[in-house]
Design an enzyme around this catalytic site. Sequence first.
Site, short mmCIF file in Angstrom:
data_model
loop_
_atom_site.label_atom_id
_atom_site.label_comp_id
_atom_site.label_asym_id
_atom_site.label_seq_id
_atom_site.Cartn_x
_atom_site.Cartn_y
_atom_site.Cartn_z
N GLY A 1 7.76 13.18 1.41
CA GLY A 1 7.14 12.74 0.16
C GLY A 1 6.48 11.38 0.20
O GLY A 1 6.34 10.74 -0.84
N SER B 1 8.50 5.16 5.35
CA SER B 1 9.42 5.32 4.22
C SER B 1 10.48 6.38 4.50
O SER B 1 11.24 6.74 3.60
CB SER B 1 8.64 5.70 2.96
OG SER B 1 7.70 4.71 2.63
N THR C 1 7.30 13.33 10.75
CA THR C 1 6.05 13.25 10.01
C THR C 1 4.85 13.14 10.94
O THR C 1 4.96 12.60 12.05
CB THR C 1 6.06 12.05 9.05
OG1 THR C 1 4.86 12.06 8.26
CG2 THR C 1 6.15 10.72 9.80
N THR D 1 0.82 -1.20 0.00
CA THR D 1 0.00 0.00 0.00
C THR D 1 0.86 1.26 0.00
O THR D 1 1.80 1.38 0.78
CB THR D 1 -0.90 0.02 1.25
OG1 THR D 1 -1.56 -1.24 1.37
CG2 THR D 1 -1.94 1.12 1.14
#
Length: 417
Positions: free
Chosen positions: A294, A273, A225, A201
């Site tokens: 990103g 990530s 984040t 995903t």
Amino acid sequence: YFRDPMAFEYFVDANGDECTAKPAGTRMRNRAYARTLKALASKGADAFYFGPIAKDIADAVQEDLNIPGDMTVEDLENYDVVEREPVCIDYRGYNVCGMGPPSSGALAVGQILGILENFDLTDYKPLDVEVVHLFAQAGRLAFADRGKYVADSDFITVPVEGMLDKVYLAERAAMITGMDMGTADPGTPPGVFDPYSPDTTAKLSGTSHVSIVDRYGNALSMTTTIESSFGNGVMVRGFLLNNELTDFSFASEDADGNPIANRVQPNKRPRSSMSPTIVFDRHGKVELVTGSPGGSRIIGYTAQSIMNILDFGLDPQEAINVPHYQNRNSYTELETPIPGITLDYDADAMAEQLLDEYEYGYSDVRIQSMTSGLSNIQVVESGRGGKGKDHRKGHRQKHTILVGGADQRRDGAVGGR
């Protein structure tokens, strides 16, 4: 954030005829956040995980007007910060180090670079179609392994060494031919690991990155984040709460009943990530500090930045300005050039070359916006003429130059003193 009273008051222009965000240029004072920072400065992390701030967080989650949650004060009190070993790979004589599981960043960046190391890029330029093809195929292979093997290493065995094994990466590189391979299957890296199923995903992004080198040579690459652009939309004591749990797989097993490594489990950290990266030269000195926001594209942004500097000799800003391309084991993405921000190139012609020369499918190449936020610092040792005896003897003193680059696709800036 329109549903949350505190966020509404802070972000929304309630004086207008419509409920709209405050216009650009509005001066906004966040006194609640200032008080939070003062508490952290005086009492440390315990001020966050215990006491009034923790209670307000738990209350805000439980009383969320959209989706009330189950977080308690005890959840915050029981949270432990875990320090983990960095994950490193040798790339053409440089030591590229990043953040290990549960982040997939260092492993995927390392795999992309480790696969590319099997190809000689000396005679190419960053926007040559051959380079785009190789980078896209390396991305396919890295994301195939990422999806299957990477999750919280407190819960599963992640084959870190096997995934970065040079023989294994050479075998993966040998799968790259003169045509698009299509969706890549995960490989079987050496070592012992758990037989889990993939979570492929793609995730959202509300991420920031900063790269710093101080006057003493200390280097910091930090990615932070709150997942979506405004987290879960709930504001507490001046800051937004995250919705980071969306980084888990919402399915616990595949169609055949095999467990997914990145499934939800109590006390488990979700896979990310984030790819904060520090590159060292062969002498162990910092060469490059890089990283980007990103979402899952962070991996490609960071790997391409490193390739642009180490393989093509670009300076940090030039490396950022090269239009992006990557493949997350689905379709190949080519960045729409941005006048005055990125280098100009013919994206349509590049797509046609991939279709005609490398047999990409028409639905497998997409030209689109790719909003990175790269922050690069390269440490350059430079010689200069000295004074006194050394200068008369022809000796040259070395000094360190820090060369920065900031991504204008967002609001990047370079500063130093």
